[in-house]
Design a protein around this motif. Structure first.
Motif, PDB file in Angstrom:
ATOM      1  N   TYR A   1       0.830  -1.212   0.000  1.00  0.00           N
ATOM      2  CA  TYR A   1       0.000   0.000   0.000  1.00  0.00           C
ATOM      3  C   TYR A   1       0.862   1.258   0.000  1.00  0.00           C
ATOM      4  O   TYR A   1       0.509   2.260  -0.641  1.00  0.00           O
ATOM      5  N   LEU A   2       1.989   1.223   0.690  1.00  0.00           N
ATOM      6  CA  LEU A   2       2.863   2.395   0.743  1.00  0.00           C
ATOM      7  C   LEU A   2       3.418   2.738  -0.634  1.00  0.00           C
ATOM      8  O   LEU A   2       3.614   3.915  -0.956  1.00  0.00           O
ATOM      9  N   ASP A   3       3.669   1.721  -1.449  1.00  0.00           N
ATOM     10  CA  ASP A   3       4.137   1.982  -2.809  1.00  0.00           C
ATOM     11  C   ASP A   3       3.041   2.660  -3.634  1.00  0.00           C
ATOM     12  O   ASP A   3       3.330   3.556  -4.435  1.00  0.00           O
ATOM     13  N   SER A   4       1.799   2.238  -3.460  1.00  0.00           N
ATOM     14  CA  SER A   4       0.686   2.897  -4.152  1.00  0.00           C
ATOM     15  C   SER A   4       0.564   4.350  -3.714  1.00  0.00           C
ATOM     16  O   SER A   4       0.305   5.238  -4.536  1.00  0.00           O
ATOM     17  N   GLU A   5       0.778   4.606  -2.430  1.00  0.00           N
ATOM     18  CA  GLU A   5       0.735   5.979  -1.926  1.00  0.00           C
ATOM     19  C   GLU A   5       1.824   6.834  -2.567  1.00  0.00           C
ATOM     20  O   GLU A   5       1.581   7.985  -2.942  1.00  0.00           O
ATOM     21  N   MET A   6       3.016   6.281  -2.696  1.00  0.00           N
ATOM     22  CA  MET A   6       4.102   7.041  -3.299  1.00  0.00           C
ATOM     23  C   MET A   6       3.806   7.347  -4.768  1.00  0.00           C
ATOM     24  O   MET A   6       4.102   8.439  -5.259  1.00  0.00           O
ATOM     25  N   MET A   7       3.206   6.403  -5.473  1.00  0.00           N
ATOM     26  CA  MET A   7       2.827   6.650  -6.873  1.00  0.00           C
ATOM     27  C   MET A   7       1.800   7.768  -6.973  1.00  0.00           C
ATOM     28  O   MET A   7       1.874   8.624  -7.862  1.00  0.00           O
ATOM     29  N   LEU A   8       0.830   7.763  -6.060  1.00  0.00           N
ATOM     30  CA  LEU A   8      -0.152   8.865  -6.028  1.00  0.00           C
ATOM     31  C   LEU A   8       0.546  10.195  -5.788  1.00  0.00           C
ATOM     32  O   LEU A   8       0.213  11.203  -6.426  1.00  0.00           O
ATOM     33  N   ALA A   9       1.499  10.210  -4.855  1.00  0.00           N
ATOM     34  CA  ALA A   9       2.236  11.446  -4.571  1.00  0.00           C
ATOM     35  C   ALA A   9       2.994  11.921  -5.805  1.00  0.00           C
ATOM     36  O   ALA A   9       3.062  13.126  -6.076  1.00  0.00           O
ATOM     37  N   MET A  10       3.549  11.006  -6.571  1.00  0.00           N
ATOM     38  CA  MET A  10       4.272  11.379  -7.791  1.00  0.00           C
ATOM     39  C   MET A  10       3.340  12.059  -8.792  1.00  0.00           C
ATOM     40  O   MET A  10       3.695  13.069  -9.399  1.00  0.00           O
ATOM     41  N   VAL A  11       2.133  11.495  -8.952  1.00  0.00           N
ATOM     42  CA  VAL A  11       1.178  12.056  -9.908  1.00  0.00           C
ATOM     43  C   VAL A  11       0.714  13.436  -9.454  1.00  0.00           C
ATOM     44  O   VAL A  11       0.718  14.398 -10.227  1.00  0.00           O
ATOM     45  N   PHE A  12       0.325  13.558  -8.188  1.00  0.00           N
ATOM     46  CA  PHE A  12      -0.200  14.831  -7.694  1.00  0.00           C
ATOM     47  C   PHE A  12       0.889  15.894  -7.598  1.00  0.00           C
ATOM     48  O   PHE A  12       0.643  17.072  -7.886  1.00  0.00           O
ATOM     49  N   LEU A  13       2.085  15.499  -7.196  1.00  0.00           N
ATOM     50  CA  LEU A  13       3.170  16.473  -7.079  1.00  0.00           C
ATOM     51  C   LEU A  13       3.557  17.023  -8.447  1.00  0.00           C
ATOM     52  O   LEU A  13       3.775  18.226  -8.599  1.00  0.00           O
TER      53      LEU A  13
ATOM     54  N   MET B   1       2.825  22.050  -2.687  1.00  0.00           N
ATOM     55  CA  MET B   1       1.368  21.939  -2.605  1.00  0.00           C
ATOM     56  C   MET B   1       0.713  23.252  -2.171  1.00  0.00           C
ATOM     57  O   MET B   1      -0.433  23.528  -2.524  1.00  0.00           O
ATOM     58  N   ILE B   2       1.430  24.072  -1.396  1.00  0.00           N
ATOM     59  CA  ILE B   2       0.881  25.364  -0.973  1.00  0.00           C
ATOM     60  C   ILE B   2       0.886  26.363  -2.127  1.00  0.00           C
ATOM     61  O   ILE B   2      -0.123  27.012  -2.418  1.00  0.00           O
ATOM     62  N   TYR B   3       2.029  26.470  -2.792  1.00  0.00           N
ATOM     63  CA  TYR B   3       2.174  27.479  -3.834  1.00  0.00           C
ATOM     64  C   TYR B   3       1.864  26.957  -5.236  1.00  0.00           C
ATOM     65  O   TYR B   3       1.726  27.746  -6.164  1.00  0.00           O
ATOM     66  N   ARG B   4       1.756  25.658  -5.354  1.00  0.00           N
ATOM     67  CA  ARG B   4       1.498  25.062  -6.670  1.00  0.00           C
ATOM     68  C   ARG B   4       0.533  23.888  -6.505  1.00  0.00           C
ATOM     69  O   ARG B   4       0.864  22.743  -6.764  1.00  0.00           O
ATOM     70  N   PRO B   5      -0.691  24.142  -6.044  1.00  0.00           N
ATOM     71  CA  PRO B   5      -1.618  23.034  -5.742  1.00  0.00           C
ATOM     72  C   PRO B   5      -1.967  22.189  -6.953  1.00  0.00           C
ATOM     73  O   PRO B   5      -2.365  21.033  -6.800  1.00  0.00           O
TER      74      PRO B   5
ATOM     75  N   ILE C   1       3.610  20.642 -10.037  1.00  0.00           N
ATOM     76  CA  ILE C   1       4.751  21.375 -10.586  1.00  0.00           C
ATOM     77  C   ILE C   1       4.511  21.736 -12.040  1.00  0.00           C
ATOM     78  O   ILE C   1       4.784  22.845 -12.485  1.00  0.00           O
ATOM     79  N   TRP C   2       3.988  20.784 -12.805  1.00  0.00           N
ATOM     80  CA  TRP C   2       3.731  20.996 -14.233  1.00  0.00           C
ATOM     81  C   TRP C   2       2.227  21.039 -14.422  1.00  0.00           C
ATOM     82  O   TRP C   2       1.576  20.009 -14.543  1.00  0.00           O
ATOM     83  N   SER C   3       1.675  22.221 -14.441  1.00  0.00           N
ATOM     84  CA  SER C   3       0.227  22.376 -14.515  1.00  0.00           C
ATOM     85  C   SER C   3      -0.178  22.901 -15.879  1.00  0.00           C
ATOM     86  O   SER C   3       0.508  23.740 -16.469  1.00  0.00           O
ATOM     87  N   ALA C   4      -1.311  22.407 -16.370  1.00  0.00           N
ATOM     88  CA  ALA C   4      -1.786  22.820 -17.689  1.00  0.00           C
ATOM     89  C   ALA C   4      -2.468  24.181 -17.662  1.00  0.00           C
ATOM     90  O   ALA C   4      -2.548  24.866 -18.676  1.00  0.00           O
ATOM     91  N   ASP C   5      -2.991  24.587 -16.510  1.00  0.00           N
ATOM     92  CA  ASP C   5      -3.790  25.814 -16.467  1.00  0.00           C
ATOM     93  C   ASP C   5      -3.163  26.940 -15.662  1.00  0.00           C
ATOM     94  O   ASP C   5      -3.735  28.009 -15.542  1.00  0.00           O
ATOM     95  N   VAL C   6      -1.992  26.719 -15.079  1.00  0.00           N
ATOM     96  CA  VAL C   6      -1.309  27.770 -14.334  1.00  0.00           C
ATOM     97  C   VAL C   6       0.085  27.933 -14.909  1.00  0.00           C
ATOM     98  O   VAL C   6       0.835  26.962 -15.003  1.00  0.00           O
ATOM     99  N   HIS C   7       0.453  29.141 -15.304  1.00  0.00           N
ATOM    100  CA  HIS C   7       1.746  29.398 -15.925  1.00  0.00           C
ATOM    101  C   HIS C   7       2.694  30.008 -14.905  1.00  0.00           C
ATOM    102  O   HIS C   7       2.289  30.624 -13.922  1.00  0.00           O
ATOM    103  N   TRP C   8       3.975  29.864 -15.174  1.00  0.00           N
ATOM    104  CA  TRP C   8       4.970  30.331 -14.207  1.00  0.00           C
ATOM    105  C   TRP C   8       4.887  31.827 -13.915  1.00  0.00           C
ATOM    106  O   TRP C   8       5.034  32.239 -12.775  1.00  0.00           O
ATOM    107  N   PRO C   9       4.632  32.713 -14.885  1.00  0.00           N
ATOM    108  CA  PRO C   9       4.497  34.129 -14.540  1.00  0.00           C
ATOM    109  C   PRO C   9       3.373  34.375 -13.543  1.00  0.00           C
ATOM    110  O   PRO C   9       3.520  35.148 -12.610  1.00  0.00           O
TER     111      PRO C   9
END
Length: 321
Positions: free
Chosen positions: A238-250, A292-296, A299-307
């Motif tokens: 289960y911990l490995d599944s959690e880490m995979m979820l963290a990778m996707v969301f991060l 997660m605070i500044y980039r919910p 890191i690579w978001s389709a709808d929020v740009h770095w500027p």
């Protein structure tokens, strides 16, 4: 494909091809191979979670199923690696589709609990089926891949081998995301009731999402088993599944390259900060919290740009009047 995207792909391929010529450390190559294997793995979870919006906590079970299927086909039946990898992908696709049927009416937390149960059932089967899986002792002596009867791959050759399949997987997921299939998945993610009203067969596409995600997880599991040459039930928990979820969301769920970036961060940062010993995971946790605070959106978001991100950060830093 636009010229800019083509240039980006060629640049990525060039960098990946040059790395072994510059980096001579087996340790660094091992980390890069692990990142490539997990990159294939999270691309499958990106289809299930990021594209189709199906919250799964059982992805490690597909990963383990691919590893055990491939290893057993080679060790027990004498299959070549390429045929064993295909068998692993077929097996995980079948079980992915089978998992889709009973959870079709579940959403959110209930779906997560159901997939978590599937992962735990699979782990218990691995642990208790001694005659097939050797139980907690695991499967040692899994042969490493080779071509045309030659000697097994060394670390550099395996690096090129796994990077090639990672790039193919990345290309396929990009194609899926830009096709009608990807648009149907995103319609399910945004509102499955509205998607059904628009004529999308939600049952079909939910099952298909789990099956496709299982295919990539099975391929990654096969490559992992033949790279490490030893697998046990403790590797697919289960911990490995959690880490995979963290990778996707991060990295950014709903994008293709985002989960890969999340994989690089979560696998590379603990190694970079290894000199901090037991404090290194605290540093990784702080990095995740800040992102997660500044980039919910990731890191690579389709709808929020770095500027916009920079202006927002400055705005948050200003005291309220």
């Amino acid at each position: 494909m636009s010229l800019n995207k083509l240039i980006q792909y060629l640049l990525i391929i060039t960098v990946l091809a040059v790395v072994p010529l510059v980096v001579r450390s087996d340790y660094v190559l091992h980390i890069l191979v692990t990142i490539a294997i997990y990159g294939i793995l999270v691309l499958g979870l990106e289809i299930i979670l990021g594209q189709a919006g199906l919250f799964s906590l059982g992805h490690a079970a597909f990963y383990g199923m691919g590893a055990y299927t491939s290893a057993l086909l080679v060790m027990k039946l004498g299959f070549p690696l390429w045929l064993a990898a295909i068998g692993a992908m077929i097996m995980t696709a079948i079980f992915g589709a089978a998992l889709g049927f009973p959870v079709l009416r579940l959403r959110g937390d209930y779906l997560a609990i159901a997939t978590l149960g599937f992962g735990e059932i699979f782990r218990l089967i691995l642990t208790n089926w001694d005659t097939l899986t050797h139980g907690p002792m695991g499967l040692p002596g899994i042969p490493r891949p080779h071509l045309f009867g030659a000697t097994p791959f060394n670390r550099v050759e395996y690096y090129y081998f796994i990077v090639f399949f990672f790039l193919v997987s990345l290309f396929l997921v990009y194609r899926i995301s830009g096709s009608f299939l990807g648009r149907a998945f995103r319609a399910l993610r945004d509102d499955d009731d509205a998607a059904e009203f628009m004529g999308i067969n939600t049952t079909k596409y939910k099952i298909l999402a789990f099956a496709l995600g299982g295919v990539f997880a099975g391929l990654a599991g096969s490559f992992y088993a033949h790279y490490i040459t030893f697998i046990s039930p403790d590797t697919f928990t289960y911990l490995d599944s959690e880490m995979m979820l963290a990778m996707v969301f991060l990295g950014g769920a709903g994008t293709v390259i985002g989960p890969v970036i999340g994989t690089i961060v979560l696998l590379l940062f603990p190694e970079v900060f290894r000199f901090l010993l037991e404090w290194r995971m605290l540093v990784v946790g702080v990095v995740m919290v800040v992102v997660m605070i500044y980039r919910p959106q990731g890191i690579w978001s389709a709808d929020v740009h770095w500027p916009k991100f920079k202006r927002r950060s400055l705005a948050l830093a200003e005291p309220r009047k």
